[in-house]
Motif scaffolding. Structure first.
Motif, PDB file in Angstrom:
ATOM      1  N   LEU A  53       0.834  -1.195   0.000  1.00 24.52           N
ATOM      2  CA  LEU A  53       0.000   0.000   0.000  1.00 24.52           C
ATOM      3  C   LEU A  53       0.869   1.246   0.000  1.00 24.52           C
ATOM      4  O   LEU A  53       1.875   1.304   0.714  1.00 24.52           O
ATOM      5  CB  LEU A  53      -0.907   0.025   1.233  1.00 24.52           C
ATOM      6  N   LEU A  54       0.473   2.226  -0.765  1.00 18.11           N
ATOM      7  CA  LEU A  54       1.129   3.522  -0.775  1.00 18.11           C
ATOM      8  C   LEU A  54       0.294   4.446   0.108  1.00 18.11           C
ATOM      9  O   LEU A  54      -0.901   4.609  -0.122  1.00 18.11           O
ATOM     10  CB  LEU A  54       1.205   4.054  -2.208  1.00 18.11           C
ATOM     11  N   VAL A  74      -0.945  -0.827  -4.477  1.00 22.16           N
ATOM     12  CA  VAL A  74      -0.044  -1.137  -5.583  1.00 22.16           C
ATOM     13  C   VAL A  74       0.407  -2.602  -5.545  1.00 22.16           C
ATOM     14  O   VAL A  74       1.442  -2.952  -6.091  1.00 22.16           O
ATOM     15  CB  VAL A  74       1.174  -0.179  -5.591  1.00 22.16           C
ATOM     16  N   THR A  75      -0.414  -3.434  -4.919  1.00 23.66           N
ATOM     17  CA  THR A  75      -0.087  -4.853  -4.777  1.00 23.66           C
ATOM     18  C   THR A  75       0.132  -5.515  -6.127  1.00 23.66           C
ATOM     19  O   THR A  75       1.131  -6.213  -6.329  1.00 23.66           O
ATOM     20  CB  THR A  75      -1.202  -5.582  -4.007  1.00 23.66           C
ATOM     21  N   ARG A  76      -0.794  -5.319  -7.048  1.00 22.69           N
ATOM     22  CA  ARG A  76      -0.693  -5.979  -8.355  1.00 22.69           C
ATOM     23  C   ARG A  76       0.596  -5.577  -9.066  1.00 22.69           C
ATOM     24  O   ARG A  76       1.311  -6.423  -9.608  1.00 22.69           O
ATOM     25  CB  ARG A  76      -1.903  -5.637  -9.207  1.00 22.69           C
ATOM     26  N   ALA A  77       0.903  -4.300  -9.068  1.00 21.65           N
ATOM     27  CA  ALA A  77       2.130  -3.836  -9.745  1.00 21.65           C
ATOM     28  C   ALA A  77       3.381  -4.370  -9.050  1.00 21.65           C
ATOM     29  O   ALA A  77       4.359  -4.731  -9.712  1.00 21.65           O
ATOM     30  CB  ALA A  77       2.155  -2.316  -9.780  1.00 21.65           C
ATOM     31  N   ALA A  78       3.346  -4.431  -7.719  1.00 22.48           N
ATOM     32  CA  ALA A  78       4.512  -4.911  -6.974  1.00 22.48           C
ATOM     33  C   ALA A  78       4.751  -6.398  -7.186  1.00 22.48           C
ATOM     34  O   ALA A  78       5.893  -6.859  -7.144  1.00 22.48           O
ATOM     35  CB  ALA A  78       4.331  -4.618  -5.492  1.00 22.48           C
ATOM     36  N   ALA A  80       3.843  -8.102  -9.966  1.00 22.83           N
ATOM     37  CA  ALA A  80       3.976  -8.430 -11.394  1.00 22.83           C
ATOM     38  C   ALA A  80       5.432  -8.769 -11.714  1.00 22.83           C
ATOM     39  O   ALA A  80       6.358  -8.180 -11.155  1.00 22.83           O
ATOM     40  CB  ALA A  80       3.517  -7.251 -12.246  1.00 22.83           C
ATOM     41  N   PRO A  81       5.635  -9.708 -12.609  1.00 20.54           N
ATOM     42  CA  PRO A  81       7.016 -10.023 -12.997  1.00 20.54           C
ATOM     43  C   PRO A  81       7.658  -8.834 -13.702  1.00 20.54           C
ATOM     44  O   PRO A  81       6.975  -8.051 -14.365  1.00 20.54           O
ATOM     45  CB  PRO A  81       6.867 -11.212 -13.948  1.00 20.54           C
ATOM     46  N   LEU A  82       8.936  -8.719 -13.542  1.00 19.78           N
ATOM     47  CA  LEU A  82       9.671  -7.656 -14.223  1.00 19.78           C
ATOM     48  C   LEU A  82       9.655  -7.914 -15.724  1.00 19.78           C
ATOM     49  O   LEU A  82       9.734  -9.065 -16.164  1.00 19.78           O
ATOM     50  CB  LEU A  82      11.121  -7.608 -13.738  1.00 19.78           C
ATOM     51  N   PRO A  83       9.567  -6.850 -16.501  1.00 17.18           N
ATOM     52  CA  PRO A  83       9.636  -7.069 -17.955  1.00 17.18           C
ATOM     53  C   PRO A  83      11.017  -7.561 -18.326  1.00 17.18           C
ATOM     54  O   PRO A  83      12.012  -7.169 -17.730  1.00 17.18           O
ATOM     55  CB  PRO A  83       9.359  -5.682 -18.535  1.00 17.18           C
TER      56      PRO A  83
END
Length: 92
Positions: A53-54, A74-78, A80-83
């Motif tokens: 959480l931010l 921001v759980t989903r973004a955190a 997510a696999p790195l590109p």
């Protein structure tokens, strides 16, 4: 500031680690207070999973660490696999 609950494989037990990451002692204390005030809601929402959480401290000079707002989940973004990085082309 960031408030995160990190969990590992449940075969190692169900003891999460909480991370408070702010730029000052007041922001870290504010994140701790936010967790204490909202732990039941966070438990219902995320169950045993991780979350990130931010948060934002509102006017810390007037209120200290007492007034905190949730800016974003921001759980989903955190999680997510790195590109993948582009591979360098072969030298010719």
């Amino acid at each position: 500031m960031l408030l995160a609950r990190l969990t590992v494989d449940h075969s190692h037990g169900d003891r999460p680690v909480f991370l408070f990451c702010g730029q000052t002692a007041i922001t870290n204390q504010a994140a701790t207070r936010y967790l204490a005030r909202n732990h039941e809601r966070l438990s219902r929402t995320y169950r045993t999973g991780s979350f990130v959480l931010l948060l934002k401290v509102v006017n810390s000079q007037a209120y200290g660490p007492d007034v905190v707002e949730l800016v974003a989940d921001v759980t989903r973004a955190a999680r997510a696999p790195l590109p993948s990085a582009p591979r360098p082309s072969a030298l010719q």
